[in-house]
Scaffold this motif. Structure first.
Motif, PDB file in Angstrom:
ATOM      1  N   THR A 286       0.511  -1.395  -0.172  1.00  0.00           N
ATOM      2  CA  THR A 286      -0.657   0.309  -0.197  1.00  0.00           C
ATOM      3  C   THR A 286       1.015   1.105  -0.033  1.00  0.00           C
ATOM      4  O   THR A 286       1.872   1.517   0.740  1.00  0.00           O
ATOM      5  CB  THR A 286      -0.698   0.143   1.373  1.00  0.00           C
ATOM      6  OG1 THR A 286      -1.670  -1.090   1.550  1.00  0.00           O
ATOM      7  CG2 THR A 286      -2.092   1.591   1.454  1.00  0.00           C
ATOM      8  N   LYS A 289      -1.042   6.237  -3.134  1.00  0.00           N
ATOM      9  CA  LYS A 289      -1.917   6.391  -4.065  1.00  0.00           C
ATOM     10  C   LYS A 289      -2.257   5.126  -4.517  1.00  0.00           C
ATOM     11  O   LYS A 289      -3.271   4.782  -5.660  1.00  0.00           O
ATOM     12  CB  LYS A 289      -0.860   6.905  -5.438  1.00  0.00           C
ATOM     13  CG  LYS A 289      -0.480   8.493  -5.584  1.00  0.00           C
ATOM     14  CD  LYS A 289      -1.397   9.334  -6.001  1.00  0.00           C
ATOM     15  CE  LYS A 289      -1.722   9.650  -6.536  1.00  0.00           C
ATOM     16  NZ  LYS A 289      -3.041   9.991  -7.202  1.00  0.00           N
ATOM     17  N   TYR A 290      -1.505   4.081  -4.119  1.00  0.00           N
ATOM     18  CA  TYR A 290      -2.647   3.020  -4.892  1.00  0.00           C
ATOM     19  C   TYR A 290      -2.134   1.658  -4.232  1.00  0.00           C
ATOM     20  O   TYR A 290      -1.875   1.876  -2.634  1.00  0.00           O
ATOM     21  CB  TYR A 290      -1.660   2.146  -6.350  1.00  0.00           C
ATOM     22  CG  TYR A 290       0.205   1.850  -6.341  1.00  0.00           C
ATOM     23  CD1 TYR A 290       0.410   1.325  -5.835  1.00  0.00           C
ATOM     24  CD2 TYR A 290       0.626   3.244  -6.556  1.00  0.00           C
ATOM     25  CE1 TYR A 290       1.794   0.725  -5.281  1.00  0.00           C
ATOM     26  CE2 TYR A 290       2.348   2.775  -6.790  1.00  0.00           C
ATOM     27  CZ  TYR A 290       2.416   1.509  -6.202  1.00  0.00           C
ATOM     28  OH  TYR A 290       4.048   1.572  -5.310  1.00  0.00           O
ATOM     29  N   ASN A 291      -2.733   0.822  -3.976  1.00  0.00           N
ATOM     30  CA  ASN A 291      -3.031  -0.716  -3.395  1.00  0.00           C
ATOM     31  C   ASN A 291      -2.798  -1.983  -3.895  1.00  0.00           C
ATOM     32  O   ASN A 291      -3.285  -1.899  -4.639  1.00  0.00           O
ATOM     33  CB  ASN A 291      -3.712  -0.430  -1.992  1.00  0.00           C
ATOM     34  CG  ASN A 291      -4.503  -1.732  -1.158  1.00  0.00           C
ATOM     35  OD1 ASN A 291      -3.553  -1.726  -0.900  1.00  0.00           O
ATOM     36  ND2 ASN A 291      -5.485  -2.878  -1.614  1.00  0.00           N
ATOM     37  N   GLY A 343      -5.199  -4.284  -7.763  1.00  0.00           N
ATOM     38  CA  GLY A 343      -4.683  -3.123  -7.246  1.00  0.00           C
ATOM     39  C   GLY A 343      -6.069  -1.902  -7.583  1.00  0.00           C
ATOM     40  O   GLY A 343      -7.135  -2.063  -8.155  1.00  0.00           O
ATOM     41  N   GLU A 344      -5.531  -1.683  -6.495  1.00  0.00           N
ATOM     42  CA  GLU A 344      -6.753  -0.271  -6.333  1.00  0.00           C
ATOM     43  C   GLU A 344      -6.734   1.073  -6.439  1.00  0.00           C
ATOM     44  O   GLU A 344      -5.180   1.189  -5.849  1.00  0.00           O
ATOM     45  CB  GLU A 344      -7.367   0.146  -5.007  1.00  0.00           C
ATOM     46  CG  GLU A 344      -8.265   0.692  -4.650  1.00  0.00           C
ATOM     47  CD  GLU A 344      -9.206   0.594  -3.377  1.00  0.00           C
ATOM     48  OE1 GLU A 344     -10.731   1.668  -3.732  1.00  0.00           O
ATOM     49  OE2 GLU A 344      -8.998  -0.069  -2.503  1.00  0.00           O
ATOM     50  N   TYR A 345      -6.383   1.925  -7.382  1.00  0.00           N
ATOM     51  CA  TYR A 345      -5.881   2.574  -7.503  1.00  0.00           C
ATOM     52  C   TYR A 345      -6.533   4.068  -7.605  1.00  0.00           C
ATOM     53  O   TYR A 345      -7.666   4.253  -7.920  1.00  0.00           O
ATOM     54  CB  TYR A 345      -5.292   3.081  -9.669  1.00  0.00           C
ATOM     55  CG  TYR A 345      -4.728   4.410  -9.552  1.00  0.00           C
ATOM     56  CD1 TYR A 345      -3.015   4.412  -9.166  1.00  0.00           C
ATOM     57  CD2 TYR A 345      -4.765   5.861 -10.254  1.00  0.00           C
ATOM     58  CE1 TYR A 345      -2.528   5.796  -9.308  1.00  0.00           C
ATOM     59  CE2 TYR A 345      -4.420   6.968 -10.370  1.00  0.00           C
ATOM     60  CZ  TYR A 345      -2.648   6.734 -10.083  1.00  0.00           C
ATOM     61  OH  TYR A 345      -1.920   7.913 -10.069  1.00  0.00           O
ATOM     62  N   SER A 352     -11.494   6.714  -7.228  1.00  0.00           N
ATOM     63  CA  SER A 352     -10.478   5.173  -6.899  1.00  0.00           C
ATOM     64  C   SER A 352     -11.674   4.602  -7.892  1.00  0.00           C
ATOM     65  O   SER A 352     -12.209   3.817  -8.521  1.00  0.00           O
ATOM     66  CB  SER A 352     -10.635   4.764  -5.727  1.00  0.00           C
ATOM     67  OG  SER A 352     -11.453   4.529  -5.291  1.00  0.00           O
TER      68      SER A 352
END
Length: 862
Positions: A286, A289-291, A343-345, A352
């Motif tokens: 994490t 900005k992203y995960n 991923g999550e951005y 998001s």
């Protein structure tokens, strides 16, 4: 005249200066969290009080959002801030809140409230969440600390949830009813596997964060599931810790070898050692900005059982045709594995996008040996039957989730889409050998089956949550609207070949065109919904919802073109209503109503003959229609010091009820009980089962859940469910009505000892009950687990013993005009499992979400 004009001018200037000040308002904001765990507290009641007499400021109050945040709007002045929530000590802000023209936006920061059970004592145990959390629309069972289920699968986890039960075939019931909708991370379980039992066996217990039990869902939820919804939430993302975090789990176990019968040992390549192993790794990285996340798991799960049955077949005059005393031994290995990454951005603070892909596969075997002793004819018709099947499945799932937040606080738009494609190949063999040579030539058979199932599904949901500034003269109301669509395209083919002896005593192999099927099916369900809810006053809250649905199905048996295809469509509305009354800070009551549906599933409609061991068979009915239920529930919650008591009274009426029944396969019985199924004389004497819209059902019951923190190191949970059902008789089943009282209970004891030792006992019991044709036997079992944290709690070792007293199993007695049967099955136990878990940095914990996967009825407050 000039003085009068001067006075008017002065008054006008003063009014212009004073009126804006009197009319202007300020805002008070903050975030409520649990003092012990740091988790956000949703639905907490936040109000402003007059400092003179501590009376509530009229029209100023709000409920906290999913992330614990709140915002109050009030005229300029001086106030006190109070926060209350069921099971927590009331909180009063230490400093007065002053709103003025120069100080019109006050942020109080994090407000920490303490559970009443904590009592501000010096406890030895580190802070952790309660096992059971009671929210207005659901109960949340936190199972990540449940060590009794460690080393097992999601099936073992569900067995620990109050009022939830799973039978030996993997069928899930809630409050005694099998009509329950099971979701995984808010999405239908059908998207992830060919059937629920297979999916539950493929999910390691260590990947489950919590279980949500929603017995009377709002209009936001799919109305499928007569008794409610069970949502299995998995550990996919971390709770916000930066950098790399994760966890690794490994578990191995086996039933005690000396408890394995000789017949089961002979079926297993490793003899009396029947191993089970599960392993998984979850990683998360994490940044601001992203995960990014990655999960992988693999395992081997083997279940064994031994059963006995006594079956007597009768003719039309109720005289015995045959009578068998049967022994059955089953061993069912299940090898599975999955990989998920995504991923999550975060484009900015308000937008998001999450993308993920999962590959899940497995091989599920079923091996059964049956030894049938002929009682009526002194073993002249004695036979042995072996049944073997293997199903290989692979499932691809793609998910997209877009979240858009707005300037208005808590306003949010989400778009969630999941597409899955599945391919299942199966092969099976069933052979029946008779000890008597003559009987063997006349009755021997071998049945070969090849099946292929291709299934594609698309699930789309768009949801808009909009807070309303003022509604009914009060703040805190919310309007939620959305669309949900589900499209399914399954295609299932089953080819059968039979091997029998010719009159010349030579073996003959022939394709069974009559029983072979190729069922092509499609289903579409489109729905729009809206819910509106908030506080009517300081005591009452309300939520009302309406869901409109259009569904259409089409199915045809390609192998039998003369059979009429299924072509049906339905328009239905599903209203819901939830009321809540806050008696005191420690007591509340809720009243709810919902209209539910059970749509016939693909397997309910498919005429495919599922042949099982012991001359049993089942098949679907393409003539089935949906059944509908009206459900009412009244619940009461009381929190006093270290005790929490939850009770619920519920009533359900089901119309056009899908009733399952059994009969002995012959030409006359097929004509009466299954006229849509092609008659095949090769199955004469088999025990067949199917379903039909036959009757009306009524059931009502009471649920009781008791949580008690006996000491700072010891807590227990006791749950009871009393349930009475009535099924009206029908002409088809000779007007036999059924009325039964069911009772079940569960017990869990958690002891956190010194030096990081934890011990858990868990047990459950269900009383005997009956339906139109069958009486079920009572049953019970007890599990035990011990855990030791090591390496400064970065690792842990756990030992689990399942079914300590070897009592797990089931049995029933069935009586009809064509047969009588008594069955008793005991599973292979006890099973001992040893596991090890290791945390990478901060470990892995489910990330709280502003918008839940399947939504939440967060507009009711108590």
């Amino acid at each position: 005249m000039s003085r009068r004009v001067l006075r008017l001018c002065v008054l006008l200037v003063l009014s212009l200066c004073v009126q804006p000040v009197m009319a202007q308002k300020g805002k008070v904001s903050g975030r409520v969290i649990d003092k012990k765990s740091g988790a956000a507290v949703e639905y907490a009641s936040v109000v402003l009080l007059n400092p003179q007499d501590s009376s509530m400021v009229k029209g100023v109050g709000a409920a906290t959002a999913a992330n614990g945040s709140f915002t109050l709007t009030a005229p300029y002045g001086t106030y006190l801030l109070r926060v209350t929530f069921m099971g927590y000590t009331p909180y009063f802000h230490q400093e007065k809140i002053v709103l003025s023209q120069h100080h019109n936006n006050v942020h109080v920061g994090k407000v920490s409230i303490s559970p009443t059970s904590a009592a501000l004592e010096a406890v030895v145990v580190t802070a952790e969440r309660s096992m059971m959390e009671y929210q207005l629309d659901k109960r949340v069972v936190n199972v990540d600390k449940n060590i009794v289920a460690s080393g097992g699968t999601a099936s073992d986890v569900l067995e620990q949830v109050p009022s939830v039960a799973i039978d030996n075939d993997g069928n899930v019931t809630l409050r005694g009813s099998g009509n329950v909708k099971v979701l995984v991370n808010g999405r239908p379980s059908e998207l992830l596997a060919s059937d629920l039992a297979t999916l539950l066996e493929q999910i390691p217990a260590t990947t489950v964060e919590n279980i949500e039990v929603i017995t009377n869902p709002s209009a936001k939820y799919d109305p499928e599931g007569m008794s409610g919804i069970i949502n299995i939430k998995l550990k996919d993302r971390t709770a916000g810790a930066m950098g790399l975090n994760g966890v690794v789990n490994v578990n191995v176990g086996a039933p005690l070898p000396f408890m394995v019968p000789d017949s089961l040992a002979a079926m297993n390549s490793t003899g009396r050692f029947i191993p089970t192993a599960m392993g998984n790794i979850s990683l998360n990285y994490t940044t601001e900005k992203y995960n990014l996340f990655f999960n992988a798991d693999a395992g081997l799960r083997q279940r064994g059982n031994k059963g006995t049955s006594d079956i007597e077949y009768l003719d039309n005059n109720h005289n015995p045709i045959s009578h068998y005393d049967i022994e059955q031994y089953g061993l069912n290995p299940n090898r599975m594995g999955s990989v998920k990454f995504g991923g999550e951005y975060f484009f900015n603070e308000k937008n998001s996008l999450l993308l993920s892909y999962q590959l899940r596969g497995g091989i599920r075997e079923r091996n059964n040996n049956t030894f049938a002793h002929d009682v009526l004819f002194n073993d002249s018709m004695q036979y042995n039957q072996t049944t073997q099947s293997e199903n290989k499945n692979i499932n691809h799932s793609f998910n997209l989730l877009y979240t858009k937040k707005f300037d208005r606080k808590d306003e949010e738009l989400t778009f969630d889409a999941t597409f899955s494609t599945r391919h299942v190949n199966g092969e099976g063999t069933q052979e029946q050998l008779y000890a008597n040579t003559i009987a063997n030539y006349d009755n021997y058979y071998m049945r070969l089956s090849e099946t292929e199932n291709r299934h594609q599904a698309l699930n789309i949901k768009a949801n808009w949550l909009r807070p309303l500034d003022v509604f009914f003269g009060r703040e805190g109301w919310r309007l939620e609207t959305g669309y949900e669509g589900r499209m399914d395209w399954p295609d299932q083919r089953a080819d059968y070949t039979r091997v029998t002896y010719l009159p010349s005593n030579d073996l003959d192999t022939a394709y069974d065109a009559l029983s072979s099927t190729h069922f092509n099916y499609s289903q579409q369900v489109h729905a729009i919904y809206a819910t509106l809810g908030g506080n009517l006053n300081d005591k009452f809250s309300l939520q009302a919802g309406l869901r409109g649905e259009y569904s259409a199905i089409y199915g045809e048996d390609i192998n039998h073109p003369t059979t009429d295809p299924i072509d049906k469509s339905y328009w239905q509305i599903y209203p819901t209503l939830h009321l809540s009354y806050k008696i005191t800070d420690m007591q509340s009551m809720q009243l709810s109503y919902s209209r539910r549906v059970r749509r016939p599933h693909f397997w309910d409609l498919n005429p495919y003959l599922d042949i099982r061991e012991g001359n049993q068979m089942s098949f679907g009915n393409p003539n089935l229609d949906p059944e509908y239920t009206n459900a009412i529930e009244l619940s009461y919650n009381l929190g006093i010091k270290k005790i929490n008591i939850f009770t619920s009274l519920y009533y359900r009426q089901t119309n056009n009820m899908i009733t399952h029944y059994g009969f002995i396969w012959c030409q006359d019985s097929v004509a009466r009980y299954a006229w849509w199924e092609p008659y095949n004389s090769e199955y004469d004497g088999y025990r067949a089962s199917t379903g039909l819209n036959l009757s009306t059902g009524y059931n009502y019951g009471m649920e009781f859940i008791f949580d008690w923190q006996i000491a700072k190191w010891w807590k227990i949970n006791i749950s009871l469910n009393l349930y009475k059902s009535h099924i009206a008789g029908t002409d088809l089943l000779y007007n036999q009505s059924s009325e039964s009282l069911q009772a079940s209970g569960k017990f869990s004891s958690f002891m956190n000892l010194q030096n990081d030792w934890t011990i858990q006992f868990s047990g459950q019991y269900w009383a005997p009950w009956s339906d139109l044709q069958t009486r079920m036997d009572p049953g019970y079992w007890v599990d035990l687990a011990v855990k030791k944290d090591v390496f400064s709690k970065r690792g842990s070792i756990n030992l689990r013993v399942s079914d300590v007293f070897c009592t797990g199993g089931w049995g029933h007695t069935t009586e009809s005009d064509t047969f009588n049967r008594i069955v008793s099955v005991r599973r292979l136990s006890p099973t001992v499992t040893l596991g090890f878990s290791w945390k990478i940095n901060n470990g892995l914990k489910q990330k709280p979400q502003q918008q839940e996967d399947e939504g939440g009825d967060d507009s009711i407050v108590y």
